[in-house]
Design a protein around this motif. Structure first.
Motif, short mmCIF file in Angstrom:
data_model
loop_
_atom_site.label_atom_id
_atom_site.label_comp_id
_atom_site.label_asym_id
_atom_site.label_seq_id
_atom_site.Cartn_x
_atom_site.Cartn_y
_atom_site.Cartn_z
N GLY A 176 0.77 -1.25 0.00
CA GLY A 176 0.00 0.00 0.00
C GLY A 176 0.80 1.29 0.00
O GLY A 176 0.23 2.35 0.23
N GLY A 177 2.11 1.22 -0.28
CA GLY A 177 2.83 2.48 -0.22
C GLY A 177 3.82 2.68 -1.35
O GLY A 177 4.46 1.74 -1.80
N PHE A 178 3.87 3.90 -1.86
CA PHE A 178 5.04 4.28 -2.64
C PHE A 178 5.26 5.76 -2.52
O PHE A 178 4.37 6.53 -2.20
CB PHE A 178 4.94 3.80 -4.10
CG PHE A 178 4.34 4.74 -5.10
CD1 PHE A 178 5.06 5.82 -5.58
CD2 PHE A 178 3.07 4.52 -5.60
CE1 PHE A 178 4.52 6.68 -6.53
CE2 PHE A 178 2.52 5.37 -6.55
CZ PHE A 178 3.24 6.45 -7.02
N GLU A 179 6.49 6.12 -2.73
CA GLU A 179 6.79 7.55 -2.76
C GLU A 179 7.86 7.76 -3.82
O GLU A 179 8.66 6.86 -4.08
CB GLU A 179 7.28 8.04 -1.40
CG GLU A 179 7.55 9.53 -1.42
CD GLU A 179 7.67 10.18 -0.05
OE1 GLU A 179 7.17 9.59 0.94
OE2 GLU A 179 8.27 11.25 0.02
N TYR A 180 7.79 8.91 -4.44
CA TYR A 180 8.85 9.18 -5.41
C TYR A 180 9.39 10.57 -5.25
O TYR A 180 8.70 11.49 -4.85
CB TYR A 180 8.37 8.93 -6.84
CG TYR A 180 7.31 9.86 -7.39
CD1 TYR A 180 6.00 9.78 -6.98
CD2 TYR A 180 7.64 10.80 -8.37
CE1 TYR A 180 5.02 10.60 -7.52
CE2 TYR A 180 6.66 11.61 -8.92
CZ TYR A 180 5.35 11.52 -8.49
OH TYR A 180 4.39 12.34 -9.04
N SER A 181 10.67 10.65 -5.57
CA SER A 181 11.29 11.94 -5.67
C SER A 181 11.39 12.20 -7.16
O SER A 181 11.85 11.33 -7.90
CB SER A 181 12.67 11.87 -5.02
OG SER A 181 13.29 13.13 -5.10
N GLY A 182 10.96 13.36 -7.60
CA GLY A 182 10.89 13.58 -9.05
C GLY A 182 11.59 14.84 -9.49
O GLY A 182 10.94 15.80 -9.90
N PRO A 183 12.91 14.84 -9.41
CA PRO A 183 13.60 16.08 -9.81
C PRO A 183 13.32 16.44 -11.26
O PRO A 183 13.13 15.56 -12.11
CB PRO A 183 15.07 15.74 -9.59
CG PRO A 183 15.16 14.26 -9.55
CD PRO A 183 13.84 13.78 -9.03
N ILE A 184 13.32 17.73 -11.51
CA ILE A 184 13.25 18.23 -12.89
C ILE A 184 14.71 18.43 -13.31
O ILE A 184 15.49 19.09 -12.60
CB ILE A 184 12.49 19.58 -12.96
CG1 ILE A 184 11.13 19.48 -12.23
CG2 ILE A 184 12.33 20.02 -14.42
CD1 ILE A 184 10.15 18.49 -12.78
N ILE A 185 15.04 17.86 -14.47
CA ILE A 185 16.47 17.75 -14.79
C ILE A 185 16.62 17.64 -16.31
O ILE A 185 15.64 17.29 -17.00
CB ILE A 185 17.04 16.51 -14.04
CG1 ILE A 185 18.55 16.48 -14.00
CG2 ILE A 185 16.47 15.22 -14.57
CD1 ILE A 185 19.10 15.51 -12.93
N LEU A 186 17.78 17.93 -16.84
CA LEU A 186 17.98 17.82 -18.29
C LEU A 186 17.87 16.36 -18.74
O LEU A 186 18.28 15.46 -18.01
CB LEU A 186 19.36 18.36 -18.68
CG LEU A 186 19.53 19.88 -18.62
CD1 LEU A 186 20.97 20.25 -19.00
CD2 LEU A 186 18.55 20.61 -19.52
#
Ligand SMILES: Cc1cc2nc3c(=O)[nH]c(=O)nc-3n(C[C@H](O)[C@H](O)[C@H](O)COP(=O)(O)OP(=O)(O)OC[C@H]3O[C@@H](n4cnc5c(N)ncnc54)[C@H](O)[C@@H]3O)c2cc1C
Ligand code: SF4
Ligand code: SF4
Lengths: 384, 460
Positions: free
Chosen positions: B334-344
């Motif tokens: 039941g869990g997820f997390e994401y880090s979603g940097p904006i990047i080239l």
């Protein structure tokens, strides 16, 4: 608690609150209260917190648990593989509350009345068959089908009329049916939904025994709630019967030409009862009946079929009224949705929905624009 | 009932205010992994006037106030770090106006992505908005607030670039119109040709005001949509591939995913290339252009198109993709997390290596999900890890992995998207000092009492 190993799996993503196309929020408890805690995901998270002793068995927690109308919209729309257990999880939490003896007063009264009187209305058992007086419906004595009416159809004034209409229609169409009259007892569907598993089993076992003694093999029910209990819960307790909702039989009769229909001009919208629709997948039969009436125009509400919005009466709320009151109560919301179709009649296939929606019409002061009719009442109007 | 609860009840109605432990528990957390903190009150207003009154009360009493949409940002942005009032916006769901020919819509501050999608599909079959793959309950205001990206971001930029005007309740309780609507009855531009003040609000996570209305640009909805899946194991060629694809100007959206399961997916990168057309001819023409653009990679045996099975197609084509949420339960946790940097996009190989390395190091299930923003101008690279909520050790490992992602992203030249408070601190520490001072000046002047979503974008 049963299902305790699942509750942590809710992501609280909220798909369960919606219809499949996201037209609207479709969880009646969430629509009424609007705190996330009253939505399926919130309920899951709170149950987990409660099991972990992070919150107490407060009045509000009880209200949250009992505000669920067991309408199964969340079961239909949750995107996870445990979706089919959502309602079971909420009922399991109620079972825990019942076993702790900490339940909202109207729930307690309901269960007590069933326990003491065999019905929620505190009426004597010998009044149970009164609805059939003046009709040609016989007491069961080996007919092909038992016509099982349930507590609402037996005691509620409006529902009694519906019971008589359905019963008479079946007899007129030549179906071999009999009723139990004062020997009928509660089917227990709501008892189970309100978390009294022990009382449910007792009722079910009594019914199964008496049905078997009478040699009953096939049952037609008035109420989708009883239909659900007989079809889905009784088999595990040894009660294997052929179970039909009356609309299924009526649709067959019309299809095979056993019921002739004349023109009945009306604009009608159909409200799917949760225990016929989402719980048992029967969306077609009621519509087939309505569509076979010449002159009748069936206009669907925006939310219909598996996306139908519950009238708020399910899961025992018909008796406990936790979802009632105010313009955000589900029956008023549903009434307004029916009005939007331009129909003049809301067709129902459940006596509980009939009462809930009639109350909705009254509260919205729409008596001159809308009325509720059971499908059998509509068909009776169309008989030659 | 406390005085504040009483005052809030007088504003929003007793039914829509809570100071009870059940709401305190729920609204103290989001589905992600950030530390919890309980609110003192939760309110669910229905009107702009109610919001104004709640904000005025908060400002007078110096109580923190945290606007909340669906709480799906996952990075703790709706957790009331300093307590106070959480304002659940989801009773304000009206779609106020659609200007069909100008392709513009005005919605209230709590309108969900799902609701707008359904409304447009039913009433304006030629219009659509840039829908993200967040659950359909996610709100439009919050999505532009955090500079989200959606199905049309490859063509038109961040979803916040598609804003055509705002109405905001300032921390003082005043209503402020942002964009053409400040001097015209029409909402068609958030700034240009005047000074663009939307930057005082967008990206601030509610720390400068509460959005009560958003005008959004809509775009043509073609009758047909389809998808092609291009597979490659040459992550080093990804930028070139994206360059060729975006050069065609034929593509709706490009998502690139990499994941260890099922086995046949491992070590490959799947480019989901979406495209649309009003006729079969248009669709097939675009398909051909897309195939042609990647032809040289096929010839050099660096990749190829994969057949999309009829079972898989609807899953990939639906909007939002429910399957993205399902990722949370692949381990029945039941869990997820994401880090979603904006990047080239040129950083794609490093990102793809990093996610694999971290997944192995911390023994986690992962999914790398890149969405191209603009014509290859940059991408959101989602480092997503799934975790089991009933396994504290796995949750801690996931936290550690995400923390490493943050450090990596900053070093690789990326910018945090929907930054956690920790990431915000890291970003502020690294920020050009003059930019930092300007941010501090803005916050101090707009919100002198520091009541709005305090703890977020706090310049010391
Ligand atoms: C499975 C999944 C997939 C996702 N996919 C995408 C994707 O494809 N694209 C994408 O962009 N995002 C995606 N997300 C991230 C996120 O869910 C979305 O960006 C979403 O739009 C956030 O909306 P929300 O209403 O849940 O915001 P919330 O989490 O409620 O709020 C986000 C921030 O906005 C502030 N806020 C909320 N409402 C207001 C308001 N009215 N005024 C001022 N401030 C406000 C809050 O205080 C908070 O700081 C995804 C998330 C999940 C879980
Ligand atoms: S019950 Fe299912 S759909 Fe609802 S919030 Fe939980 S995981 Fe999401
Ligand atoms: S069963 Fe119906 S009322 Fe109960 S939580 Fe699910 S959607 Fe809401």
């Amino acid at each position: 608690m049963k299902y305790a190993d699942i509750v942590h799996r809710c992501f609280r993503c909220g798909y369960c609150k919606f219809t499949s196309d996201y037209t609207d929020f479709n969880c009646p408890a969430y629509r009424k209260f609007r705190f996330e805690t009253y939505a399926p995901g919130g309920r899951m998270w709170l149950i987990r917190a409660w099991l972990n002793d992070e919150i107490k068995t407060s009045e509000r927690f009880q209200e949250i648990i009992y505000s669920c109308a067991t309408c199964a919209n969340c079961v239909e729309h949750c995107v996870f593989t445990f979706s089919e257990d959502l309602v079971n999880i909420f009922i399991a939490a109620r079972e825990e509350l019942v076993s702790e003896g900490i339940i909202p007063p109207p729930v307690r009264d309901f269960l007590k009345n069933i326990h003491v009187n065999g019905n929620p209305y505190k009426e004597p058992a010998n009044e149970r068959g009164k609805w059939a007086e003046g009709t040609s419906i016989e007491t069961y004595n080996g007919q092909e089908y038992l016509f099982y009416v349930g507590c609402v159809g037996s005691y509620d004034e409006r529902a009694k009329k519906i019971a008589a209409t359905v019963g008479s229609l079946l007899v007129k169409a030549g179906v071999s049916v009999g009723i139990l009259g004062e020997k009928e007892t509660c089917d227990g569907n709501e008892v189970k939904a309100l978390g009294e598993a022990g009382l449910f089993e007792l009722l079910a076992e009594q019914n199964i025994e008496s049905f078997k003694k009478l040699g009953i093999k096939k049952i037609i029910t008035l109420d989708p709630h009883g239909f659900n209990a007989f079809k889905n819960d009784y088999p595990a307790l040894g009660g294997e019967f052929e179970v039909y909702h009356y609309t299924q039989i009526l649709a067959q009769l019309i299809r095979s030409g056993k019921v002739d229909l004349k023109e009945y001009k009306a604009k009608v919208t159909y409200h799917d009862p949760c225990y016929l629709g989402r719980h048992n997948g029967e969306y077609k039969a009621p519509r087939e009946i309505l569509k076979s009436i010449p002159g009748l125009e069936l206009i669907e509400m925006e939310r219909n079929g598996e996306n139908a919005f519950c009238c708020g009466g399910g899961g025992g709320n018909f008796f406990t009224d936790i979802l009632g009151g105010g313009e955000d109560s589900p029956n008023r919301i549903r009434t307004m949705e029916a009005l939007d179709t331009g129909a003049e009649i809301i067709a129902v296939a459940c006596p509980q929905c009939a009462k809930m929606l009639e109350d909705g019409i009254k509260a919205e002061e729409l008596d001159d624009k809308l009325k509720v009719m059971d499908i059998a009442e509509i068909v009776t109007q169309a008989l030659p | 009932m406390s005085d504040i609860t009483q005052s809030l009840a007088e504003i929003v109605g007793e039914s829509y205010v809570s100071d009870q432990p059940e709401e305190a528990y729920f609204y103290a957390r989001d589905p992600g992994l950030m530390p919890t903190h309980e609110p003192d009150y939760v309110v669910i207003p229905k009107t702009v006037e109610e919001i104004q009154k709640v904000v005025r009360l908060a400002n007078r009493e110096k109580i923190p106030i945290v606007p909340m949409g669906a709480g799906m940002a996952l990075t703790g942005l709706v957790i009331p770090l300093k307590g106070g009032i959480v304002v659940d916006m989801k009773r304000m769901t009206r779609i106020i106006e659609v200007n069909e020919n100008a392709r513009l819509v005005i919605v209230e501050g709590g309108t969900s992505q799902g609701l707008l999608k359904a409304h447009l599909e039913k009433n304006y079959p030629k219009l659509r908005h840039s829908i993200p793959d967040s659950p359909a309950t996610a709100t439009i205001a919050a999505n532009v607030m955090i500079h989200g990206q959606g199905r049309l971001s490859q063509q038109y930029g961040f979803n916040s670039d598609m804003v055509a005007g705002l109405e905001v309740v300032l921390p003082s309780g005043e209503i402020c119109k942002i964009g053409s609507n400040s001097i015209s009855p029409d909402w068609f531009s958030k700034g240009a040709p005047m000074p663009d003040l939307s930057g005082l609000f967008l990206g601030w996570f509610g720390a400068t005001g509460i959005i009560t209305k958003v005008a959004l640009k809509l775009y043509p909805r073609k009758k047909l949509r389809d998808i092609e899946l291009f597979i490659t194991d040459r992550e080093d060629l990804m930028q070139e591939m994206v360059f060729e694809l975006t050069h065609t100007e034929m593509v709706e959206d490009i998502n690139i995913f990499t994941q260890p399961l099922p086995m046949i997916f491992k070590d490959n990168h799947h480019m989901a290339i979406f495209f649309t057309g009003d006729t079969d001819t248009e669709l097939e023409f675009k398909r051909k252009m897309i195939w042609d653009s990647l032809d040289r990679f096929i010839r050099s045996k660096d990749g190829g198109f994969m057949g999309v099975s009829p079972a898989m197609k609807p899953t990939l084509l639906e909007m939002p993709q429910r399957s993205v949420s399902r990722f949370a339960d692949v381990n029945k946790g039941g869990g997820f997390e994401y880090s979603g940097p904006i990047i080239l996009v040129e950083k794609y190989p490093e990102c793809a290596q990093k996610i694999k390395e971290l997944a192995e190091k911390y023994e986690l299930g992962y999914s790398g999900m890149a969405r191209i923003i603009g014509r290859g101008h940059c991408m959101m690279y989602g480092f997503a890890f799934t975790f089991n909520r009933a396994d504290p050790d796995m949750m801690e490992r996931t936290r550690k992995a995400l923390h490493e992602v943050s450090k990596f992203a900053l070093e690789a030249g990326g910018v945090f998207w929907k930054a956690t408070v920790d990431e915000q601190k890291m970003a502020l520490d690294k920020m050009d000092p003059n930019t930092l001072a300007l941010m501090g000046m803005i916050k101090k002047n707009i919100d002198p009492n520091g009541i709005m979503n305090p703890g977020n974008w706090e310049v010391r």
